[in-house]
Scaffold this motif. Structure first.
Motif, PDB file in Angstrom:
ATOM      1  N   HIS A  10      41.440  66.936  -0.493  1.00 56.77           N
ATOM      2  CA  HIS A  10      40.325  66.862  -1.445  1.00 56.77           C
ATOM      3  C   HIS A  10      40.015  65.403  -1.720  1.00 56.77           C
ATOM      4  N   ARG A  12      37.121  63.266  -4.204  1.00 64.10           N
ATOM      5  CA  ARG A  12      35.973  63.287  -5.124  1.00 64.10           C
ATOM      6  C   ARG A  12      35.542  61.870  -5.433  1.00 64.10           C
ATOM      7  N   GLU A  21      32.346  66.330  -4.973  1.00 62.34           N
ATOM      8  CA  GLU A  21      33.534  66.564  -4.162  1.00 62.34           C
ATOM      9  C   GLU A  21      33.110  66.590  -2.703  1.00 62.34           C
ATOM     10  N   ARG A  24      36.764  69.176   0.515  1.00 63.86           N
ATOM     11  CA  ARG A  24      37.112  70.307  -0.357  1.00 63.86           C
ATOM     12  C   ARG A  24      38.165  71.197   0.264  1.00 63.86           C
ATOM     13  N   THR A  26      39.997  70.117   3.227  1.00 65.56           N
ATOM     14  CA  THR A  26      39.862  69.890   4.668  1.00 65.56           C
ATOM     15  C   THR A  26      41.205  69.970   5.385  1.00 65.56           C
ATOM     16  N   ASP A 218      30.289  71.813   4.131  1.00 61.75           N
ATOM     17  CA  ASP A 218      30.720  72.042   2.746  1.00 61.75           C
ATOM     18  C   ASP A 218      32.123  71.479   2.493  1.00 61.75           C
ATOM     19  N   GLY A 219      32.372  70.312   3.043  1.00 64.79           N
ATOM     20  CA  GLY A 219      33.637  69.641   2.760  1.00 64.79           C
ATOM     21  C   GLY A 219      34.823  70.149   3.558  1.00 64.79           C
TER      22      GLY A 219
END
Ligand code: ADP
Ligand code: ADP
Length: 224
Positions: A10, A12, A21, A24, A26, A218-219
């Motif tokens: 993560h 941010r 973020e 997310r 990964t 989406d991360g």
């Protein structure tokens, strides 16, 4: 064993009042001798991923494992030591030291890592030779073409024989033909040394020739 493993990373950033973020959870693994392309739109988090994986930034959660060694609980000094010995970076712009020759630029990280001057020079000579720059060792960066500068930057990045090479748009500043040639050098080096590489690029043609391709959606890292 993986040379690099990312577990549930993560990351941010605060932007004004908001927190975004970028990564997310990964997950990603890189194996010896593998060249993986990282292809995603601007702002998706490619640089962030490379910086976290290369120990330049700490993640807000998750674990970066390099050569089997988890890094999250290590001190900054220990992380720096791993970064110097086991990780190499190439950027879009070469960031070579302008007052030093090509040879000296490739020797420098080795001297910082504690190698003696003679050994460092020998390794630098070999690398430059190997990248087709044997005749350019005494030249300063300003006296080299864009493609030659990037090759010197590649030689510098692998001077300490890292396990993993991270490249952030390494051919992004080069014309198509030069980009192709620099990419060939990079690929040859990866295959000859068993180094593994994660290369962020917008060049889909070059990405198509690498072993695998991932994107950030989406991360999360997703194979494409
Ligand atoms: P890419 O390399 O895919 O273009 P980046 O990883 O550079 O994406 O950036 C992803 C997002 O995170 C962008 O919106 C960027 O503005 C933001 N970002 C990156 N670094 C920071 C930082 N240090 N502080 C705040 N926002 C950041
Ligand atoms: P590089 O690829 O050499 O790191 P960048 O221009 O991508 O160069 O980023 C330079 C630094 O600024 C990096 O440390 C990055 O994390 C940070 N950064 C990138 N985007 C933002 C942003 N929107 N806000 C704050 N810092 C950022």
């Amino acid at each position: 064993m993986e040379t690099l493993r990312l577990e549930a990373i993560h990351r941010r950033y605060k932007q004004g009042q908001a927190t975004i973020e970028i990564l997310r959870g990964t997950d990603f693994s890189l194996y010896p001798g593998e060249a993986v392309a990282l292809v995603a739109p601007s702002g998706a988090g490619k640089s962030t991923l490379l910086h976290v994986a290369g120990l330049l930034e700490r993640p807000d959660g998750g674990e970066v494992i390099i050569g089997g060694r988890p890094t999250s609980s290590l001190s900054d000094a220990e992380r720096t030591r791993i970064r110097r010995h086991e990780v190499g970076f190439v950027y879009q712009f070469h960031h070579l030291m302008g007052e030093f020759s090509a040879m000296e630029n490739v020797m420098l990280p080795q001297l910082v890592a504690g190698l003696d001057k003679k050994e460092a020079r020998k390794r630098a000579e070999e690398l430059l030779q190997w990248l087709g720059l044997g005749h350019r060792g005494t030249h300063r960066p300003a006296e080299l073409s864009g493609g030659e500068q990037q090759r010197v930057a590649i030689a510098r990045a692998v001077a300490n024989a890292p396990r993993v090479l991270f490249a952030d748009e390494p051919t992004g500043n080069l014309d198509v033909v030069t980009a192709e040639a620099v990419f060939e050098s990079l690929f040859k080096l990866i295959k000859a040394t068993g180094l593994s590489a994660l290369v962020a690029t917008h060049n889909l043609e070059l990405a198509a020739r690498m072993d695998r391709r991932i994107t950030l959606r989406d991360g999360l890292a997703v194979e494409v």
